[in-house]
Scaffold this motif. Structure first.
Motif, PDB file in Angstrom:
ATOM      1  N   THR A 247      -0.819  -5.302  -2.554  1.00  0.00           N
ATOM      2  CA  THR A 247      -1.811  -4.765  -2.885  1.00  0.00           C
ATOM      3  C   THR A 247      -2.642  -5.737  -3.551  1.00  0.00           C
ATOM      4  OG1 THR A 247      -0.505  -2.858  -3.213  1.00  0.00           O
ATOM      5  CG2 THR A 247      -2.645  -2.750  -4.541  1.00  0.00           C
ATOM      6  N   LEU A 248      -3.974  -5.656  -3.122  1.00  0.00           N
ATOM      7  CA  LEU A 248      -5.214  -6.662  -3.854  1.00  0.00           C
ATOM      8  C   LEU A 248      -5.769  -6.138  -5.002  1.00  0.00           C
ATOM      9  CD1 LEU A 248      -6.754  -7.939  -0.704  1.00  0.00           C
ATOM     10  CD2 LEU A 248      -5.024  -8.963  -1.721  1.00  0.00           C
ATOM     11  N   TRP A 249      -5.534  -4.766  -5.159  1.00  0.00           N
ATOM     12  CA  TRP A 249      -6.180  -4.139  -6.156  1.00  0.00           C
ATOM     13  C   TRP A 249      -5.197  -3.451  -7.223  1.00  0.00           C
ATOM     14  CZ3 TRP A 249     -11.316  -3.899  -6.118  1.00  0.00           C
ATOM     15  CH2 TRP A 249     -12.180  -4.199  -4.952  1.00  0.00           C
ATOM     16  N   ALA A 250      -5.473  -3.637  -8.463  1.00  0.00           N
ATOM     17  CA  ALA A 250      -4.631  -2.946  -9.626  1.00  0.00           C
ATOM     18  C   ALA A 250      -5.215  -1.643  -9.863  1.00  0.00           C
ATOM     19  CB  ALA A 250      -5.044  -3.940 -10.831  1.00  0.00           C
ATOM     20  N   ASN A 251      -6.438  -1.406  -9.506  1.00  0.00           N
ATOM     21  CA  ASN A 251      -6.930  -0.027  -9.585  1.00  0.00           C
ATOM     22  C   ASN A 251      -8.128   0.274  -8.660  1.00  0.00           C
ATOM     23  OD1 ASN A 251      -8.211   2.586 -10.187  1.00  0.00           O
ATOM     24  ND2 ASN A 251      -7.349   2.673 -12.221  1.00  0.00           N
ATOM     25  N   PRO A 252      -8.272   0.416  -7.361  1.00  0.00           N
ATOM     26  CA  PRO A 252      -9.307   0.362  -6.561  1.00  0.00           C
ATOM     27  C   PRO A 252     -10.369   1.342  -7.005  1.00  0.00           C
ATOM     28  CG  PRO A 252      -7.316   1.330  -5.474  1.00  0.00           C
ATOM     29  CD  PRO A 252      -6.803   0.736  -6.892  1.00  0.00           C
ATOM     30  N   ASP A 253      -9.800   2.512  -7.692  1.00  0.00           N
ATOM     31  CA  ASP A 253     -11.217   3.429  -8.053  1.00  0.00           C
ATOM     32  C   ASP A 253     -12.029   2.810  -9.128  1.00  0.00           C
ATOM     33  OD1 ASP A 253     -10.001   5.304  -6.312  1.00  0.00           O
ATOM     34  OD2 ASP A 253      -8.450   6.151  -7.768  1.00  0.00           O
ATOM     35  N   LYS A 254     -11.346   2.012  -9.912  1.00  0.00           N
ATOM     36  CA  LYS A 254     -12.031   1.225 -10.856  1.00  0.00           C
ATOM     37  C   LYS A 254     -12.442  -0.213 -10.677  1.00  0.00           C
ATOM     38  CE  LYS A 254     -10.288   4.296 -14.714  1.00  0.00           C
ATOM     39  NZ  LYS A 254      -9.435   4.303 -15.831  1.00  0.00           N
TER      40      LYS A 254
ATOM     41  N   LEU B 117      -7.273  -7.301   5.298  1.00  0.00           N
ATOM     42  CA  LEU B 117      -7.788  -7.502   4.112  1.00  0.00           C
ATOM     43  C   LEU B 117      -8.596  -6.618   3.695  1.00  0.00           C
ATOM     44  CD1 LEU B 117      -8.147 -11.377   3.912  1.00  0.00           C
ATOM     45  CD2 LEU B 117      -6.275  -9.943   2.764  1.00  0.00           C
ATOM     46  N   CYS B 118      -9.810  -5.996   4.697  1.00  0.00           N
ATOM     47  CA  CYS B 118     -10.814  -5.410   4.188  1.00  0.00           C
ATOM     48  C   CYS B 118     -11.075  -4.274   3.427  1.00  0.00           C
ATOM     49  CB  CYS B 118     -12.006  -5.519   5.317  1.00  0.00           C
ATOM     50  SG  CYS B 118     -11.243  -4.519   6.679  1.00  0.00           S
ATOM     51  N   THR B 119      -9.975  -3.414   3.689  1.00  0.00           N
ATOM     52  CA  THR B 119     -10.116  -2.329   2.717  1.00  0.00           C
ATOM     53  C   THR B 119      -8.625  -1.942   2.515  1.00  0.00           C
ATOM     54  OG1 THR B 119      -9.411  -0.953   4.669  1.00  0.00           O
ATOM     55  CG2 THR B 119     -11.885  -1.348   4.086  1.00  0.00           C
ATOM     56  N   PRO B 120      -8.087  -1.146   1.492  1.00  0.00           N
ATOM     57  CA  PRO B 120      -7.072  -0.521   1.168  1.00  0.00           C
ATOM     58  C   PRO B 120      -5.953  -0.349   2.307  1.00  0.00           C
ATOM     59  CG  PRO B 120      -8.477  -0.114  -0.771  1.00  0.00           C
ATOM     60  CD  PRO B 120      -9.019  -0.384   0.378  1.00  0.00           C
ATOM     61  N   SER B 121      -6.788   0.527   3.160  1.00  0.00           N
ATOM     62  CA  SER B 121      -6.032   1.207   4.367  1.00  0.00           C
ATOM     63  C   SER B 121      -5.457   0.143   5.243  1.00  0.00           C
ATOM     64  CB  SER B 121      -6.832   2.013   5.267  1.00  0.00           C
ATOM     65  OG  SER B 121      -7.884   1.432   5.690  1.00  0.00           O
ATOM     66  N   VAL B 122      -5.772  -0.945   5.288  1.00  0.00           N
ATOM     67  CA  VAL B 122      -5.143  -1.960   6.119  1.00  0.00           C
ATOM     68  C   VAL B 122      -4.434  -3.019   5.430  1.00  0.00           C
ATOM     69  CG1 VAL B 122      -7.220  -2.144   7.927  1.00  0.00           C
ATOM     70  CG2 VAL B 122      -7.106  -3.741   5.823  1.00  0.00           C
ATOM     71  N   GLN B 123      -4.555  -3.013   4.076  1.00  0.00           N
ATOM     72  CA  GLN B 123      -3.397  -4.025   3.405  1.00  0.00           C
ATOM     73  C   GLN B 123      -2.003  -3.367   3.408  1.00  0.00           C
ATOM     74  OE1 GLN B 123      -5.431  -4.298  -0.468  1.00  0.00           O
ATOM     75  NE2 GLN B 123      -7.326  -4.961   0.561  1.00  0.00           N
ATOM     76  N   GLN B 124      -1.125  -4.282   3.398  1.00  0.00           N
ATOM     77  CA  GLN B 124       0.184  -3.496   2.959  1.00  0.00           C
ATOM     78  C   GLN B 124       0.585  -3.272   1.726  1.00  0.00           C
ATOM     79  OE1 GLN B 124       2.311  -3.196   6.299  1.00  0.00           O
ATOM     80  NE2 GLN B 124       0.210  -3.522   6.943  1.00  0.00           N
TER      81      GLN B 124
ATOM     82  N   LEU C 205      -2.057 -13.677  -2.701  1.00  0.00           N
ATOM     83  CA  LEU C 205      -1.902 -12.880  -1.603  1.00  0.00           C
ATOM     84  C   LEU C 205      -2.669 -13.071  -0.466  1.00  0.00           C
ATOM     85  CD1 LEU C 205      -1.412  -9.421  -3.737  1.00  0.00           C
ATOM     86  CD2 LEU C 205       0.435 -10.762  -2.365  1.00  0.00           C
ATOM     87  N   ILE C 206      -3.996 -13.365  -0.640  1.00  0.00           N
ATOM     88  CA  ILE C 206      -4.908 -13.850   0.335  1.00  0.00           C
ATOM     89  C   ILE C 206      -4.584 -15.028   0.885  1.00  0.00           C
ATOM     90  CG2 ILE C 206      -7.318 -14.506   0.916  1.00  0.00           C
ATOM     91  CD1 ILE C 206      -8.153 -12.326  -1.326  1.00  0.00           C
ATOM     92  N   GLN C 207      -4.106 -15.986   0.088  1.00  0.00           N
ATOM     93  CA  GLN C 207      -3.756 -17.195   0.459  1.00  0.00           C
ATOM     94  C   GLN C 207      -2.534 -17.179   1.295  1.00  0.00           C
ATOM     95  OE1 GLN C 207      -1.385 -20.231  -1.867  1.00  0.00           O
ATOM     96  NE2 GLN C 207      -3.444 -21.301  -2.024  1.00  0.00           N
ATOM     97  N   GLY C 208      -1.470 -16.355   1.314  1.00  0.00           N
ATOM     98  CA  GLY C 208      -0.421 -15.943   1.944  1.00  0.00           C
ATOM     99  C   GLY C 208      -0.860 -15.449   3.429  1.00  0.00           C
TER     100      GLY C 208
END
Length: 354
Positions: free
Chosen positions: A195-202, A184-191, A212-215
């Motif tokens: 994707t937890l982010w719609a737009n991580p840059d913003k 969970l902690c960063t996009p690099s470890v997320q599958q 997703l986190i619940q799953g």
């Protein structure tokens, strides 16, 4: 043959869970290896309750629902409704499906050494690379070992608690700590499937982030506590609780210990479309979470309750996100814990250094 599977916390297992959960509701099946481990554990609990003891051979369960080609020196039998716990399991190598509802039993010889049993699975039956459970009633206290990568990886196993035990919030948080770091902690470890982010840059957070986190948590908690049932999205008069950990007695399934209620909240700076979320809204969210956790615990007679916040805001403030609810949580006896989810690995490194 069933393809090689991995640990309940592996990338493959979590990705499979999220694909099942997203879009079809949180009652969808867990990954096959997680269901297998939980189902074998429940079966073994029933057998222990019936006093199963074997001084000859252990029981070996392989996630391999197809009947194997046996050497001439071995005999087998097909068993239906294996999961009802009415049939003894020791002294056999079981080829089972993910729910352990049916299986093929390969009869073992009392003269077989443990090394012979591993060799039988790995070399003779070509089933050494599927998830496996070994239940041994020969020991002073029956024990169970889980081999996520199969018996071919005989050094990679962990003991599984099959007897009833008291689960603490510290136990639960240890699992979430591991899942946070690995998944969970960063996009690099997320599958890609989660994707937890719609737009991580913003810092735009996905509208599916909570689900997703619940799953992820449900899969990981099931893998860690296979004797328990990890329920999600249970509706009741006061609302819909996020996660509950409960354990049925192997002697009487109607006797249930409800261990823990987890209320999950995602804190945001921006929604999925870029709409700003105010500090007041996040504070209201945590306050609501404390009240929900306490209410669900009291309604269901659960032992413990916690509010788990996954903070995806632009600034990492740690447990300061609970400053507005500490007194309320203390009064209502709700534990507080937060995990920050970073929009980039660089932000994570910076926070670690700071």
């Amino acid at each position: 043959m069933t393809s090689r599977s991995s640990d309940p916390w592996s990338d493959t297992a979590i990705e499979s869970t999220l694909k099942n959960y997203l879009g079809v509701g949180l009652d969808a099946d867990l990954p096959d290896d997680v269901r297998f481990l939980a189902s074998v554990t429940q079966l073994i609990r029933k057998r222990i309750a019936k006093g199963e003891v074997s001084e000859d051979s252990p029981a070996i369960f392989l996630l391999h629902p197809h009947e194997p080609e046996l050497p001439a020196t071995r005999e087998s039998s097909k068993v239906w409704m294996l999961d009802n716990g009415l049939r003894g399991v020791s002294g056999r190598m079981w080829f089972v499906n993910k729910t352990v509802s049916n299986g093929t039993a390969v009869h073992l010889s009392p003269m077989d050494e443990d090394s012979d049993l591993f060799q039988l699975a790995v070399d003779e039956l070509d089933a050494g690379n599927v998830p496996a459970v070994v239940f041994d009633a020969r020991t002073p206290a029956p024990e169970m070992r889980y081999y996520p990568d199969g018996l071919v990886a005989s050094d990679n196993f962990r003991f599984v608690q099959v007897a009833g035990s008291t689960i603490t919030l510290s136990d639960v948080f240890d699992v979430i700590d591991r899942l946070h770091l690995q998944q969970l902690c960063t996009p690099s470890v997320q599958q890609k499937a989660m994707t937890l982010w719609a737009n991580p840059d913003k810092h735009h957070v996905s509208k599916h982030a909570e689900d997703l986190i619940q799953g992820v948590l449900r899969a990981g908690l099931t893998g860690q506590f296979p004797a328990c049932t990890i329920k999600a999205e249970q509706a009741q008069a006061s609302g819909r609780l996020d996660i509950e950990i409960e354990e049925a007695s192997p002697f009487d399934r109607s006797q249930i210990t409800r261990h823990v209620i987890l209320e999950l909240k995602v804190l945001r700076s921006f929604g999925s479309t870029g709409v700003k979320v105010s500090d007041t809204e996040n504070e209201d969210w945590t306050r609501s979470g404390v009240k929900q956790a306490a209410t669900y615990r009291d309604e269901r007679g659960t032992r413990l309750a916690a509010l788990c916040c996954f903070d995806m805001r632009t600034v990492h403030i740690g447990d300061s996100c609970f400053d507005n609810v500490r007194d309320l949580a203390l009064r209502l006896q709700v534990e507080l814990r937060s995990w920050h989810i970073f929009a980039s690995s660089e932000a994570y490194r910076h926070a670690k250094v700071s």
